[in-house]
Design an enzyme around this catalytic site. Structure first.
Site, PDB file in Angstrom:
ATOM      1  N   THR A 120       1.199  -3.057   3.843  1.00 19.21           N
ATOM      2  CA  THR A 120       0.054  -3.322   3.145  1.00 19.21           C
ATOM      3  C   THR A 120       0.263  -5.282   2.678  1.00 19.21           C
ATOM      4  O   THR A 120       1.554  -5.558   2.529  1.00 19.21           O
ATOM      5  CB  THR A 120       0.115  -2.324   1.908  1.00 19.21           C
ATOM      6  OG1 THR A 120      -1.508  -3.213   0.340  1.00 19.21           O
ATOM      7  CG2 THR A 120       0.984  -2.709   1.217  1.00 19.21           C
ATOM      8  N   TYR A 127       2.666   0.834  -5.580  1.00 24.39           N
ATOM      9  CA  TYR A 127       2.588   1.443  -4.004  1.00 24.39           C
ATOM     10  C   TYR A 127       3.726  -0.127  -3.924  1.00 24.39           C
ATOM     11  O   TYR A 127       3.822   0.068  -2.754  1.00 24.39           O
ATOM     12  CB  TYR A 127       1.245   1.101  -4.761  1.00 24.39           C
ATOM     13  CG  TYR A 127       0.548   0.790  -2.935  1.00 24.39           C
ATOM     14  CD1 TYR A 127       1.072   1.830  -2.132  1.00 24.39           C
ATOM     15  CD2 TYR A 127      -0.182   0.074  -3.081  1.00 24.39           C
ATOM     16  CE1 TYR A 127       0.404   1.482  -0.619  1.00 24.39           C
ATOM     17  CE2 TYR A 127      -0.644   0.144  -1.128  1.00 24.39           C
ATOM     18  CZ  TYR A 127      -0.109   0.914  -0.278  1.00 24.39           C
ATOM     19  OH  TYR A 127      -0.518   1.111   1.261  1.00 24.39           O
TER      20      TYR A 127
END
Ligand code: UDP
Length: 329
Positions: free
Chosen positions: A117, A141
């Site tokens: 990501t 995350y």
């Protein structure tokens, strides 16, 4: 030559399954159906309902299906949730990835494609963001994903596992043939939320922050169409099979749209002028995240087919309408 797709019943994973089947590949999906849907999978894909963090199960699946490559999508992906539940995110995204990588190494699987990501960059000082920028994720995350990148780097060197890490920017749209899409109820992503507002499933929507240092004050993001993203994974698979060295690639189009611009497109394409409220910034939102996106093209020979926000929004609207008929939205 079967490809194991973890998280294959989810949003991006189900597009990957279709892309693999369309290309004539054999596919086995491992998904615990925590956020995915069995019906997102075509019958040609074998579904094993289970956890990719179950190393013994993964070894069994690899052996039984003759798996030679793994595409690892299964993950938790909501940034604010990761702030509230960091250990849950480290378990889902780091600990379980470790088990899967261990199963791959023990079973002699040599090719691994990992869904990373843009969150690994944190709040980058350079825009567009190149892959070799120092990494400084600001959320659990982002950190949980970066740790898996590191595990792959180290295990790759030690055990001859070749990998492609793909760092996704903002993924949007749906299968152009209408076979799958973003089905997660209560999704928080901008285009999905705006599509729901257009279809009357929400009375209004909010713009989180209009005081950013951007041309219109709202955040800029690089929206990549989900089938284009799946195609980058297919190209990564061919690259690895041809002996390509391990690599890390941004997946975006290299161009930013503001939140206000996206909402205008959704209004225009849907023909509905739904209510939009200006609201304070959401915690942790960087002003702009745009990919430096040339490396994925040069290294994999990838070319986008759906680099068009009107088309992306049209696909999202069509899928949202379909979900209403299915009663799962
Ligand atoms: N956003 C917004 N309203 C919404 C959902 C998102 O203004 O209802 C904004 C969000 O603050 C961010 C951008 O849209 O600036 C993209 O957010 P999204 O959650 O889609 O993806 P992210 O960039 O957070 O991964």
């Amino acid at each position: 030559m079967t490809v194991l797709v973890t998280g294959g019943a989810g949003y991006i994973g189900s597009h990957m399954v279709l892309a693999l089947l369309d290309a004539g590949e054999k596919v086995v999906v491992v998904d615990n159906l925590s956020t995915g849907f069995w019906w997102a999978l075509p019958p040609e894909a074998t579904l094993v309902t289970g956890d990719c963090g179950d190393e013994a199960l993964m070894k069994r699946v690899i052996a039984e299906h003759g798996v030679t490559a793994i595409a690892h999508f299964a993950a938790k992906i909501v940034v604010p949730e990761s702030v509230a539940d960091p250990l849950g995110y480290y378990l889902a995204n780091t600990v379980k990835s470790r088990a899967l990588i261990a199963a791959a190494v023990a079973s002699g699987v040599k090719h691994f494609i990992f869904s990373s990501t843009a969150a690994v960059y944190g709040e980058p000082a350079t825009m567009p963001v190149p892959e070799d920028l120092p990494l400084d994720p600001v959320s659990p995350y982002g950190r949980s994903k970066l740790m898996t990148e590191w595990m792959l780097q180290d295990a790759g060197k030690a055990h001859g596992l070749n990998y492609v890490v793909l760092r996704y920017f903002n993924v949007a749209g749906a299968d152009p043939q209408g076979r799958t899409g973003q089905s997660t109820p209560n999704a928080t992503h901008l285009i999905k939320v705006a599509a729901q507002a257009a279809l009357g499933d929400r009375p209004k929507m909010q713009v989180f922050g209009t005081d950013f240092a951007t041309p219109d004050g709202s955040c800029l993001r690089d929206y990549i169409q989900v089938s284009d993203l799946a195609d980058a994974h297919l190209k990564a698979l061919s690259y690895l099979r041809a002996g390509g060295a391990s690599t890390v690639l941004n997946c975006g189009y290299g161009r930013g749209y503001s939140v206000l611009e996206v909402i205008e497109v959704v209004k225009r394409v849907s023909g509905v002028d739904f209510p939009v409220e200006m609201a304070p910034r959401r915690a942790g939102d960087p002003a702009a995240i745009i990919a430096k996106a040339d490396r994925v093209r040069t290294e994999l020979g990838w070319e986008p087919r759906y680099d068009d926000l009107d088309q992306i929004v049209g696909q999202a609207l069509r899928w949202e309408r379909f979900l209403k008929t299915k009663n799962v939205a």
